[in-house]
Design a protein around this motif. Sequence first.
Motif, PDB file in Angstrom:
ATOM      1  N   LEU A 223      47.641  36.229  47.699  1.00  0.00           N
ATOM      2  CA  LEU A 223      47.045  35.600  48.896  1.00  0.00           C
ATOM      3  C   LEU A 223      46.957  34.085  48.739  1.00  0.00           C
ATOM      4  O   LEU A 223      47.254  33.329  49.673  1.00  0.00           O
ATOM      5  CB  LEU A 223      45.653  36.180  49.143  1.00  0.00           C
ATOM      6  N   THR A 224      46.530  33.631  47.572  1.00  0.00           N
ATOM      7  CA  THR A 224      46.362  32.188  47.398  1.00  0.00           C
ATOM      8  C   THR A 224      47.703  31.474  47.280  1.00  0.00           C
ATOM      9  O   THR A 224      47.832  30.329  47.721  1.00  0.00           O
ATOM     10  CB  THR A 224      45.476  31.884  46.171  1.00  0.00           C
ATOM     11  N   LEU A 225      48.693  32.133  46.724  1.00  0.00           N
ATOM     12  CA  LEU A 225      50.029  31.526  46.715  1.00  0.00           C
ATOM     13  C   LEU A 225      50.521  31.301  48.143  1.00  0.00           C
ATOM     14  O   LEU A 225      51.161  30.298  48.440  1.00  0.00           O
ATOM     15  CB  LEU A 225      51.009  32.419  45.959  1.00  0.00           C
ATOM     16  N   ALA A 226      50.221  32.236  49.012  1.00  0.00           N
ATOM     17  CA  ALA A 226      50.658  32.102  50.401  1.00  0.00           C
ATOM     18  C   ALA A 226      49.801  31.101  51.173  1.00  0.00           C
ATOM     19  O   ALA A 226      50.309  30.263  51.914  1.00  0.00           O
ATOM     20  CB  ALA A 226      50.613  33.467  51.093  1.00  0.00           C
ATOM     21  N   ALA A 227      48.487  31.191  50.988  1.00  0.00           N
ATOM     22  CA  ALA A 227      47.584  30.399  51.835  1.00  0.00           C
ATOM     23  C   ALA A 227      47.389  28.976  51.327  1.00  0.00           C
ATOM     24  O   ALA A 227      47.356  28.032  52.111  1.00  0.00           O
ATOM     25  CB  ALA A 227      46.226  31.100  51.932  1.00  0.00           C
ATOM     26  N   TRP A 228      47.222  28.810  50.012  1.00  0.00           N
ATOM     27  CA  TRP A 228      46.896  27.474  49.493  1.00  0.00           C
ATOM     28  C   TRP A 228      48.124  26.714  48.992  1.00  0.00           C
ATOM     29  O   TRP A 228      48.187  25.505  49.131  1.00  0.00           O
ATOM     30  CB  TRP A 228      45.872  27.596  48.363  1.00  0.00           C
ATOM     31  N   ASP A 229      49.047  27.439  48.378  1.00  0.00           N
ATOM     32  CA  ASP A 229      50.247  26.778  47.879  1.00  0.00           C
ATOM     33  C   ASP A 229      51.384  26.798  48.889  1.00  0.00           C
ATOM     34  O   ASP A 229      52.419  26.186  48.671  1.00  0.00           O
ATOM     35  CB  ASP A 229      50.688  27.413  46.557  1.00  0.00           C
ATOM     36  N   ASP A 230      51.150  27.532  49.975  1.00  0.00           N
ATOM     37  CA  ASP A 230      52.083  27.515  51.104  1.00  0.00           C
ATOM     38  C   ASP A 230      53.488  27.940  50.685  1.00  0.00           C
ATOM     39  O   ASP A 230      54.492  27.376  51.148  1.00  0.00           O
ATOM     40  CB  ASP A 230      52.118  26.112  51.732  1.00  0.00           C
TER      41      ASP A 230
ATOM     42  N   LEU B 240      52.494  21.069  41.754  1.00  0.00           N
ATOM     43  CA  LEU B 240      51.940  21.752  40.587  1.00  0.00           C
ATOM     44  C   LEU B 240      50.537  21.268  40.281  1.00  0.00           C
ATOM     45  O   LEU B 240      49.698  22.047  39.814  1.00  0.00           O
ATOM     46  CB  LEU B 240      52.851  21.540  39.372  1.00  0.00           C
ATOM     47  N   MET B 241      50.246  20.008  40.552  1.00  0.00           N
ATOM     48  CA  MET B 241      48.873  19.526  40.358  1.00  0.00           C
ATOM     49  C   MET B 241      47.937  20.272  41.300  1.00  0.00           C
ATOM     50  O   MET B 241      46.846  20.690  40.904  1.00  0.00           O
ATOM     51  CB  MET B 241      48.802  18.023  40.601  1.00  0.00           C
ATOM     52  N   GLY B 242      48.335  20.447  42.535  1.00  0.00           N
ATOM     53  CA  GLY B 242      47.506  21.218  43.463  1.00  0.00           C
ATOM     54  C   GLY B 242      47.304  22.637  42.981  1.00  0.00           C
ATOM     55  O   GLY B 242      46.192  23.174  42.979  1.00  0.00           O
ATOM     56  N   TYR B 243      48.386  23.263  42.548  1.00  0.00           N
ATOM     57  CA  TYR B 243      48.323  24.641  42.049  1.00  0.00           C
ATOM     58  C   TYR B 243      47.360  24.742  40.859  1.00  0.00           C
ATOM     59  O   TYR B 243      46.485  25.615  40.811  1.00  0.00           O
ATOM     60  CB  TYR B 243      49.720  25.086  41.629  1.00  0.00           C
ATOM     61  N   ALA B 244      47.496  23.812  39.921  1.00  0.00           N
ATOM     62  CA  ALA B 244      46.689  23.877  38.709  1.00  0.00           C
ATOM     63  C   ALA B 244      45.228  23.514  38.979  1.00  0.00           C
ATOM     64  O   ALA B 244      44.310  24.135  38.437  1.00  0.00           O
ATOM     65  CB  ALA B 244      47.282  22.952  37.646  1.00  0.00           C
ATOM     66  N   LEU B 245      45.003  22.514  39.817  1.00  0.00           N
ATOM     67  CA  LEU B 245      43.625  22.100  40.096  1.00  0.00           C
ATOM     68  C   LEU B 245      42.820  23.202  40.767  1.00  0.00           C
ATOM     69  O   LEU B 245      41.615  23.299  40.587  1.00  0.00           O
ATOM     70  CB  LEU B 245      43.619  20.840  40.969  1.00  0.00           C
ATOM     71  N   ARG B 246      43.485  24.031  41.528  1.00  0.00           N
ATOM     72  CA  ARG B 246      42.771  25.120  42.206  1.00  0.00           C
ATOM     73  C   ARG B 246      42.406  26.249  41.240  1.00  0.00           C
ATOM     74  O   ARG B 246      41.530  27.043  41.526  1.00  0.00           O
ATOM     75  CB  ARG B 246      43.637  25.714  43.320  1.00  0.00           C
ATOM     76  N   ARG B 247      43.095  26.349  40.129  1.00  0.00           N
ATOM     77  CA  ARG B 247      42.969  27.546  39.313  1.00  0.00           C
ATOM     78  C   ARG B 247      42.462  27.293  37.891  1.00  0.00           C
ATOM     79  O   ARG B 247      41.942  28.194  37.257  1.00  0.00           O
ATOM     80  CB  ARG B 247      44.323  28.281  39.241  1.00  0.00           C
ATOM     81  N   ALA B 248      42.662  26.096  37.388  1.00  0.00           N
ATOM     82  CA  ALA B 248      42.242  25.830  36.013  1.00  0.00           C
ATOM     83  C   ALA B 248      40.727  25.640  35.962  1.00  0.00           C
ATOM     84  O   ALA B 248      40.080  25.344  36.964  1.00  0.00           O
ATOM     85  CB  ALA B 248      42.947  24.589  35.480  1.00  0.00           C
ATOM     86  N   ARG B 249      40.207  25.803  34.783  1.00  0.00           N
ATOM     87  CA  ARG B 249      38.751  25.757  34.622  1.00  0.00           C
ATOM     88  C   ARG B 249      38.214  24.331  34.819  1.00  0.00           C
ATOM     89  O   ARG B 249      37.158  24.130  35.379  1.00  0.00           O
ATOM     90  CB  ARG B 249      38.389  26.288  33.241  1.00  0.00           C
ATOM     91  N   THR B 250      38.944  23.370  34.333  1.00  0.00           N
ATOM     92  CA  THR B 250      38.526  21.969  34.468  1.00  0.00           C
ATOM     93  C   THR B 250      39.733  21.128  34.886  1.00  0.00           C
ATOM     94  O   THR B 250      40.874  21.586  34.813  1.00  0.00           O
ATOM     95  CB  THR B 250      37.982  21.422  33.142  1.00  0.00           C
ATOM     96  N   ARG B 251      39.447  19.908  35.253  1.00  0.00           N
ATOM     97  CA  ARG B 251      40.534  19.004  35.628  1.00  0.00           C
ATOM     98  C   ARG B 251      41.446  18.727  34.430  1.00  0.00           C
ATOM     99  O   ARG B 251      42.672  18.655  34.552  1.00  0.00           O
ATOM    100  CB  ARG B 251      39.954  17.694  36.159  1.00  0.00           C
ATOM    101  N   ASP B 252      40.839  18.584  33.259  1.00  0.00           N
ATOM    102  CA  ASP B 252      41.657  18.372  32.062  1.00  0.00           C
ATOM    103  C   ASP B 252      42.567  19.572  31.784  1.00  0.00           C
ATOM    104  O   ASP B 252      43.727  19.419  31.389  1.00  0.00           O
ATOM    105  CB  ASP B 252      40.772  18.113  30.849  1.00  0.00           C
ATOM    106  N   ASP B 253      42.025  20.763  31.988  1.00  0.00           N
ATOM    107  CA  ASP B 253      42.858  21.957  31.811  1.00  0.00           C
ATOM    108  C   ASP B 253      44.011  21.967  32.808  1.00  0.00           C
ATOM    109  O   ASP B 253      45.125  22.388  32.483  1.00  0.00           O
ATOM    110  CB  ASP B 253      42.020  23.223  31.989  1.00  0.00           C
ATOM    111  N   ALA B 254      43.733  21.525  34.015  1.00  0.00           N
ATOM    112  CA  ALA B 254      44.794  21.455  35.025  1.00  0.00           C
ATOM    113  C   ALA B 254      45.883  20.477  34.576  1.00  0.00           C
ATOM    114  O   ALA B 254      47.081  20.752  34.728  1.00  0.00           O
ATOM    115  CB  ALA B 254      44.214  21.041  36.370  1.00  0.00           C
ATOM    116  N   HIS B 255      45.476  19.355  34.032  1.00  0.00           N
ATOM    117  CA  HIS B 255      46.452  18.393  33.529  1.00  0.00           C
ATOM    118  C   HIS B 255      47.286  18.994  32.399  1.00  0.00           C
ATOM    119  O   HIS B 255      48.495  18.759  32.301  1.00  0.00           O
ATOM    120  CB  HIS B 255      45.746  17.138  33.018  1.00  0.00           C
TER     121      HIS B 255
END
Lengths: 196, 214
Positions: free
Chosen positions: A119-126, A23-38
Amino acid sequence: MNEGHGERVERFRVLYDAAYPRLMGYALRRARTRDDAHDVVADTMLIAWRRLDDIPTDERRMAWMYGVARRVLANQYRSTDRRDRLTDRLEHQAPAKPGDFDVVHEALDRLRADDREILTLAAWDDLSNDEIAVVLSITPGAVAVRLHRARTKLARELARLGVGSPAEKSMKSESRSRTPEGVYGIQPGPGEVERE
Amino acid sequence: MTGFDPIEMLRRADPLDPLEVPKDTTGAHARALFQEVTSMDVKEQEKAPRRPQPLLRRVAMGVGLAVFAAAIAGGAYALLKDEAEEVIVGGEPIGGDSMGMCLQYTEEMLANQEFAFDGTVVSIDEAAPQPGIDVPGVTVTFEVHRWFRGGEGSTATFDANGLVGETSLALTGPGLEVGQRYLISGTDSFVWGCGYSLTYDTAVADHWAELFAA
């Protein structure tokens, strides 16, 4: 279920250990900032803690977690009221970009949001088609169709940007393929680029 | 001839530095978050505490949970869309997906279909069984809202063996039903299932309009 707090914590621990890195990988790729990902991960884990009894215990549990994170992220988007390009808002970029990195992201940015998402769910989140189906609340069959369509659109945009061959061929072996003779050339679409 | 795989290109263009992603839950943030979360009451009405150095920094947690609950109840919807447009989300392949009797779905084959349209089923009728086919013959009449290729007029009738109700061959996807709206394609007089005909979906309809116009 009548369980003590300690037992609940242990049950949650198993899920947490498996889900947190993904989930950290998923959020870091999509959230606006690292804090938002957290924040996304924190909110998702809190929901999971409170809904622990509702979470599937089989192979669907990770997809369930992704589905929650997706909704939390969508709510975050609405509250910030703006969308940024993925590469503009990420604080941490890949240390060594492949040569076509910018072109691939330009092509990706030209797609509709739902095409980008699948596409990104398949390619980046595998995620597998079955997992994506749980995340998006659709059937695996619909995932296969939508993913194929999105993949074709991405290939078309890449071709427009001068990357790769316009004659795309699947790299997966499909024994029942009945692709007709000749290759359907990817025609330029009518005018306007699809954007959100 | 080998082409390129856009999925593989996308995979290589992952914007995230792998070093930035925690590999496990032994890091400080993961440990602290675990402690925070498991100290929370499991009752949903309790909001997350707001702290000057928050790990759970979400404002209005109740709003987030309400969105979550509504999304679960409401089924699939493109939550990441910005505009509040009226869209129909469907896109379920008629008669199943790539299992069993289905041909592989390819855009090339779809583009070569002889007919394609957006239509609603108005009647389903029995027909004489086709030679060599074990299931009863079925014809389906549609009210056509829009032709993408291969027809004209406001109604059309096609053979739809195996795509109706309990006779559906693949048994994994929806069958054709009276009153339901679909995107239909096929060849000769036969409706194709397995991704070549689907429950109506606004985005797919737009795509078909573009594909068949090319």
